[in-house]
Write an enzyme that holds these catalytic residues in place. Sequence first.
Site, PDB file in Angstrom:
ATOM      1  N   ASP A   1       1.761 -16.150  -0.114  1.00 55.82           N
ATOM      2  CA  ASP A   1       2.508 -17.391   0.131  1.00 55.82           C
ATOM      3  C   ASP A   1       3.963 -17.084   0.510  1.00 55.82           C
ATOM      4  OD1 ASP A   1       2.687 -16.436  -2.616  1.00 55.82           O
ATOM      5  OD2 ASP A   1       3.943 -18.184  -3.015  1.00 55.82           O
TER       6      ASP A   1
ATOM      7  N   TYR B   1       2.544  -2.726  -0.380  1.00 54.89           N
ATOM      8  CA  TYR B   1       3.845  -2.536  -1.018  1.00 54.89           C
ATOM      9  C   TYR B   1       4.204  -3.890  -1.611  1.00 54.89           C
ATOM     10  CZ  TYR B   1       8.796  -1.458  -1.598  1.00 54.89           C
ATOM     11  OH  TYR B   1      10.045  -1.253  -2.118  1.00 54.89           O
TER      12      TYR B   1
ATOM     13  N   GLN C   1      -3.798  -3.897  -9.070  1.00 51.12           N
ATOM     14  CA  GLN C   1      -4.387  -4.906  -9.971  1.00 51.12           C
ATOM     15  C   GLN C   1      -5.559  -5.627  -9.302  1.00 51.12           C
ATOM     16  OE1 GLN C   1      -2.119  -8.257 -11.271  1.00 51.12           O
ATOM     17  NE2 GLN C   1      -0.881  -8.419  -9.422  1.00 51.12           N
TER      18      GLN C   1
ATOM     19  N   TYR D   1      -5.414  -8.980   2.507  1.00 52.29           N
ATOM     20  CA  TYR D   1      -4.772 -10.006   1.658  1.00 52.29           C
ATOM     21  C   TYR D   1      -3.323 -10.196   2.072  1.00 52.29           C
ATOM     22  CZ  TYR D   1      -8.986  -8.993  -0.820  1.00 52.29           C
ATOM     23  OH  TYR D   1     -10.318  -8.801  -1.101  1.00 52.29           O
TER      24      TYR D   1
ATOM     25  N   TYR E   1       9.834  -8.472   1.888  1.00 46.68           N
ATOM     26  CA  TYR E   1       8.408  -8.362   1.547  1.00 46.68           C
ATOM     27  C   TYR E   1       7.594  -9.380   2.360  1.00 46.68           C
ATOM     28  CZ  TYR E   1       4.145  -9.297  -1.178  1.00 46.68           C
ATOM     29  OH  TYR E   1       2.849  -9.523  -1.563  1.00 46.68           O
TER      30      TYR E   1
HETATM   31  N1  LIG Z   1       1.020  -9.522  -6.812  1.00 43.24           N
HETATM   32  C1  LIG Z   1       1.139 -10.759  -6.356  1.00 43.24           C
HETATM   33  O1  LIG Z   1       1.686 -11.650  -7.025  1.00 43.24           O
HETATM   34  C2  LIG Z   1       0.604 -11.120  -4.994  1.00 43.24           C
HETATM   35  C3  LIG Z   1       0.803 -12.434  -4.532  1.00 43.24           C
HETATM   36  C4  LIG Z   1       0.279 -12.780  -3.293  1.00 43.24           C
HETATM   37  C5  LIG Z   1      -0.400 -11.843  -2.546  1.00 43.24           C
HETATM   38  N2  LIG Z   1      -0.546 -10.573  -3.006  1.00 43.24           N
HETATM   39  C6  LIG Z   1      -1.245  -9.601  -2.167  1.00 43.24           C
HETATM   40  O2  LIG Z   1      -2.431  -9.214  -2.832  1.00 43.24           O
HETATM   41  C7  LIG Z   1      -2.761  -7.864  -2.455  1.00 43.24           C
HETATM   42  C8  LIG Z   1      -3.022  -7.042  -3.699  1.00 43.24           C
HETATM   43  O3  LIG Z   1      -1.797  -6.958  -4.429  1.00 43.24           O
HETATM   44  P1  LIG Z   1      -1.741  -6.512  -5.956  1.00 43.24           P
HETATM   45  O4  LIG Z   1      -1.125  -7.631  -6.687  1.00 43.24           O
HETATM   46  O5  LIG Z   1      -3.046  -5.954  -6.379  1.00 43.24           O
HETATM   47  O6  LIG Z   1      -0.653  -5.345  -5.833  1.00 43.24           O
HETATM   48  P2  LIG Z   1      -0.527  -3.994  -6.668  1.00 43.24           P
HETATM   49  O7  LIG Z   1      -1.054  -4.160  -8.038  1.00 43.24           O
HETATM   50  O8  LIG Z   1       0.883  -3.551  -6.446  1.00 43.24           O
HETATM   51  O9  LIG Z   1      -1.523  -3.031  -5.917  1.00 43.24           O
HETATM   52  C9  LIG Z   1      -1.228  -2.483  -4.671  1.00 43.24           C
HETATM   53  C10 LIG Z   1      -1.840  -1.106  -4.665  1.00 43.24           C
HETATM   54  O10 LIG Z   1      -1.559  -0.533  -3.380  1.00 43.24           O
HETATM   55  C11 LIG Z   1      -1.197   0.807  -3.614  1.00 43.24           C
HETATM   56  N3  LIG Z   1      -0.423   1.335  -2.507  1.00 43.24           N
HETATM   57  C12 LIG Z   1       0.888   1.173  -2.246  1.00 43.24           C
HETATM   58  N4  LIG Z   1       1.212   1.861  -1.133  1.00 43.24           N
HETATM   59  C13 LIG Z   1       0.067   2.464  -0.718  1.00 43.24           C
HETATM   60  C14 LIG Z   1      -0.236   3.302   0.359  1.00 43.24           C
HETATM   61  N5  LIG Z   1       0.692   3.709   1.226  1.00 43.24           N
HETATM   62  N6  LIG Z   1      -1.516   3.721   0.506  1.00 43.24           N
HETATM   63  C15 LIG Z   1      -2.467   3.364  -0.369  1.00 43.24           C
HETATM   64  N7  LIG Z   1      -2.233   2.571  -1.421  1.00 43.24           N
HETATM   65  C16 LIG Z   1      -0.975   2.129  -1.577  1.00 43.24           C
HETATM   66  C17 LIG Z   1      -0.392   0.793  -4.890  1.00 43.24           C
HETATM   67  O11 LIG Z   1      -0.322   2.079  -5.430  1.00 43.24           O
HETATM   68  P3  LIG Z   1       0.945   2.510  -6.312  1.00 43.24           P
HETATM   69  O12 LIG Z   1       0.875   1.658  -7.536  1.00 43.24           O
HETATM   70  O13 LIG Z   1       0.724   3.953  -6.523  1.00 43.24           O
HETATM   71  O14 LIG Z   1       2.152   2.189  -5.467  1.00 43.24           O
HETATM   72  C18 LIG Z   1      -1.229  -0.167  -5.733  1.00 43.24           C
HETATM   73  O15 LIG Z   1      -2.252   0.531  -6.387  1.00 43.24           O
HETATM   74  C19 LIG Z   1      -1.597  -7.377  -1.599  1.00 43.24           C
HETATM   75  O16 LIG Z   1      -1.929  -7.528  -0.245  1.00 43.24           O
HETATM   76  C20 LIG Z   1      -0.471  -8.317  -1.954  1.00 43.24           C
HETATM   77  O17 LIG Z   1       0.469  -8.429  -0.912  1.00 43.24           O
HETATM   78  C21 LIG Z   1      -0.078 -10.198  -4.230  1.00 43.24           C
END
Ligand SMILES: NC(=O)c1ccc[n+]([C@@H]2O[C@H](COP(=O)([O-])OP(=O)(O)OC[C@H]3O[C@@H](n4cnc5c(N)ncnc54)[C@H](OP(=O)(O)O)[C@@H]3O)[C@@H](O)[C@H]2O)c1
Length: 297
Positions: free
Chosen positions: A106, A65, A16, A103, A129
């Site tokens: 919290d 992840y 996303q 990235y 996580y």
């Molecule tokens: N989501 C939240 O609420 C949140 C809150 C705070 C911080 N963050 C941080 O923000 C960042 C972006 O998160 P997001 O919300 O965009 O998460 P997301 O939508 O789950 O996107 C993560 C992406 O990483 C891919 N991925 C997973 N394992 C991988 C691997 N081994 N190699 C390459 N790609 C891989 C996933 O692919 P698949 O879908 O195929 O697994 C997905 O496309 C992350 O660092 C997360 O920890 C997120």
Amino acid sequence: MNDASPTILLTGAGGQLGRELAAALSACGTLVACDRRALDIADPAAVKHVVRRTAPQFIVNAAAYTAVDRAEAERELAFAINAHAPGILAAEALRCGATLIHYSTDYVFDGTRTTPYDEDEAPHPINAYGASKLAGEQAIARSGACALTLRTSWVYGRHGQNFLLTMQRLAAQRDEIRVVADQHGVPNWTRAIAGATASLIRRGAADLARHAGLYHVSAPGETTWYEFARTILADRPVRVTPITTADYPTPARRPVYGVLDSSRFARAFGIALPGWKQMLTECLRAVEEPPPVLPVN
Ligand SMILES: NC(=O)c1ccc[n+]([C@@H]2O[C@H](COP(=O)([O-])OP(=O)(O)OC[C@H]3O[C@@H](n4cnc5c(N)ncnc54)[C@H](OP(=O)(O)O)[C@@H]3O)[C@@H](O)[C@H]2O)c1
């Protein structure tokens, strides 16, 4: 190296945040955007191959992840992707002189505070996580690479899996949605985080090198999941009922308070995200525009 049109390697471009980054960063230089199929960051040989072939000035790691509950049972996999892989990316960034933008979350905190967390607050994750993300931050810090680690919270947008889309889907299926009202945090729109990242890259590597380190990047204010849901669904004929965390047991514990103080980021870069309600309004109005994903192979 060309500072005016740098090469930017983006990982996790199908996520996303990754999708919004692909759109925002394509205007900042030559973008090499890799989704998981193009680059599995848990494969060290693949990471080395792609980084060395691309020779980027910036590496932006949006791969992660993020299945918070599943991570309790898949701890090893979560650590491979969230802890070990960022360390390899950082080592490769150091080797080729790139700046790494990464990235984090919290969820590195235990949520026992009642006032916003700044970067000096000691982390203490309460789920697998959060522990894996903290280990990733630490691996990057140990690497010696020029890196900016940006912690944010409650990320949502128009793509992928997130609270906004879940609430909209449930509202179309049910008369009532029960939402946790005793967890406090701040929702952040992927497009705003991607825009802030693009602004960082436009400052150039030399400027970022002077400001390398850990930053909180979040909208001001705070809310609860319940209030967030009510705001999302304000014009829908669905009843939103507040419940407690105890009413909604999950495999992973969540911090009850995860508000991040982003003033260090604002001081260093002059960038502040808009208030969370304003971001939500803009997101709901935004026109869907799928950005290109350009595989490297
Ligand atoms: N989501 C939240 O609420 C949140 C809150 C705070 C911080 N963050 C941080 O923000 C960042 C972006 O998160 P997001 O919300 O965009 O998460 P997301 O939508 O789950 O996107 C993560 C992406 O990483 C891919 N991925 C997973 N394992 C991988 C691997 N081994 N190699 C390459 N790609 C891989 C996933 O692919 P698949 O879908 O195929 O697994 C997905 O496309 C992350 O660092 C997360 O920890 C997120």
